[in-house]
Design an enzyme around this catalytic site. Structure first.
Site, PDB file in Angstrom:
ATOM      1  N   HIS A  15      -8.491   7.528   2.364  1.00  0.00           N
ATOM      2  CA  HIS A  15      -8.114   8.514   3.222  1.00  0.00           C
ATOM      3  C   HIS A  15      -9.797  10.082   3.322  1.00  0.00           C
ATOM      4  O   HIS A  15      -9.348  10.509   2.472  1.00  0.00           O
ATOM      5  CB  HIS A  15      -6.891   9.472   3.333  1.00  0.00           C
ATOM      6  CG  HIS A  15      -5.918   8.637   3.234  1.00  0.00           C
ATOM      7  ND1 HIS A  15      -4.552   8.794   3.263  1.00  0.00           N
ATOM      8  CD2 HIS A  15      -5.717   7.269   4.128  1.00  0.00           C
ATOM      9  CE1 HIS A  15      -3.674   7.378   3.134  1.00  0.00           C
ATOM     10  NE2 HIS A  15      -4.124   6.891   3.741  1.00  0.00           N
ATOM     11  N   TYR A  40       3.157  10.945   2.792  1.00  0.00           N
ATOM     12  CA  TYR A  40       3.864  10.326   1.477  1.00  0.00           C
ATOM     13  C   TYR A  40       3.972  10.596   1.010  1.00  0.00           C
ATOM     14  O   TYR A  40       5.423  10.638   0.008  1.00  0.00           O
ATOM     15  CB  TYR A  40       2.715   9.879   0.522  1.00  0.00           C
ATOM     16  CG  TYR A  40       1.722   8.030   1.279  1.00  0.00           C
ATOM     17  CD1 TYR A  40       2.667   6.680   1.320  1.00  0.00           C
ATOM     18  CD2 TYR A  40       0.118   8.141   1.402  1.00  0.00           C
ATOM     19  CE1 TYR A  40       1.728   5.717   1.546  1.00  0.00           C
ATOM     20  CE2 TYR A  40       0.068   7.138   2.290  1.00  0.00           C
ATOM     21  CZ  TYR A  40       0.601   5.710   2.561  1.00  0.00           C
ATOM     22  OH  TYR A  40       0.134   5.188   3.076  1.00  0.00           O
ATOM     23  N   ARG A  96       0.850  -1.157   0.121  1.00  0.00           N
ATOM     24  CA  ARG A  96       0.297   0.124  -0.046  1.00  0.00           C
ATOM     25  C   ARG A  96       0.929   1.315   0.016  1.00  0.00           C
ATOM     26  O   ARG A  96       0.532   1.369  -0.558  1.00  0.00           O
ATOM     27  CB  ARG A  96      -0.586  -0.326   1.182  1.00  0.00           C
ATOM     28  CG  ARG A  96      -1.913   1.468   1.423  1.00  0.00           C
ATOM     29  CD  ARG A  96      -2.516   1.439   2.443  1.00  0.00           C
ATOM     30  NE  ARG A  96      -3.575   1.961   3.059  1.00  0.00           N
ATOM     31  CZ  ARG A  96      -4.344   3.004   2.351  1.00  0.00           C
ATOM     32  NH1 ARG A  96      -4.945   1.975   1.155  1.00  0.00           N
ATOM     33  NH2 ARG A  96      -4.907   4.055   3.151  1.00  0.00           N
TER      34      ARG A  96
END
Length: 292
Positions: free
Chosen positions: A263, A272, A240
């Site tokens: 999210h 990220y 992921r």
């Protein structure tokens, strides 16, 4: 205090939180309860000094800052409930300043490492075909392990190349699949009937025909990582995380990635970006420094 804890969890179960989240909250509050018992301190006596003392206790026991923050958030929410119910006059945790978290980003697989991992399962066995399909879907969609394991045969559309996924609070999202994942699913569906001895609707199950557990999936990914010679720390969410960072590397915008990952908060997705920058800096250094 035990009765109050049970009343609290009866209340938060109504919020449709995941079982993993509720279990984590329960462990945090149970540990705090044990701490108070050892100190001989009653619930109504808890103040900011108690909270500070508890944080020091967690630090001495080697807890990471991220774990400590989660513990304190769990306790704060519990006291907020007690305050609303009139059991506590105020919430002592609101007076406590949270420690800043130094983020230790998880290891991200390179595209080459992902290829190695995905090539691990034996395509000549039913188990290998199943494992290959699971890993390909994880990397193709970036869904959570629990989302993957909760998929049913009715959630996939091979003709239009998408998967219907249900996340937190049963919120549904549509995730496209690449050609590799679609092909692996087509092959898997041909052997699925033979494996489905319990006649269940879940897309994936263990070799006994029961719904696969998170631990079962973790063993699968760990096995193929070891066999592929990958030395990085691998966990059930590695694909992921790698999915998100690889999308960023190839120019995907952060809003699209947020929607794909499910999210609700953009701040979570922006983590990220930091992981991508860290990976990118390391790559540039290795390519350009004469002594790298």
């Amino acid at each position: 205090m035990d009765n109050l804890i049970e009343q609290y969890f009866a209340e938060i179960r109504k919020k449709n939180l995941s079982l993993n989240t509720i279990d984590a909250y329960r462990r945090d509050i149970k540990k705090f309860h044990e701490f108070l018992d050892e100190k001989g301190e009653k619930l109504r006596e808890v103040d900011v000094i108690t909270i500070m003392s508890y944080v020091q206790y967690l630090q001495k026991n080697g807890r990471a800052n991220s774990s400590i923050v989660r513990n304190i958030v769990s306790i704060r929410n519990f006291f907020k409930y007690l305050e609303i119910k009139g059991i506590m006059d105020d919430n002592p945790v609101t007076q406590y300043e949270m420690p800043k978290i130094r983020r230790n980003f998880p290891d991200i697989l390179t595209i080459e490492e992902v290829e190695k991992l995905l090539m691990g399962p034996d395509g000549n066995t039913d188990k290998g075909i199943r494992d290959k399909a699971m890993l390909e879907i994880m990397y193709a969609t970036g869904m959570k392990v629990t989302e993957l394991l909760n998929l049913t045969i009715y959630d996939i559309n091979l003709k239009l190349s998408y998967i219907k996924c249900r996340g937190i609070k049963n919120k549904e999202r549509i995730i496209p699949m690449g050609s590799y994942a679609v092909k692996c699913l087509e092959i898997y569906l041909k052997v699925r009937t033979k494996l489905n001895v319990q006649n269940i609707d879940y897309l994936f199950f263990n070799l006994q025909g029961d719904k696969m557990t998170r631990q079962g999936f973790w063993k699968i990914i760990k096995q193929y990582a070891q066999e592929s010679g990958i030395k990085k720390k691998i966990n059930a969410y590695t694909l992921r995380h790698s999915f998100a960072v690889h999308l960023l590397q190839n120019g995907a915008d952060i809003k699209t990635i947020q929607e794909l990952l499910g999210h609700s908060d953009m701040a979570t997705t922006q983590i990220y970006s930091g992981m991508y920058r860290k990976t990118r800096i390391a790559e540039v250094y290795k390519k350009t420094h004469p002594r790298a």
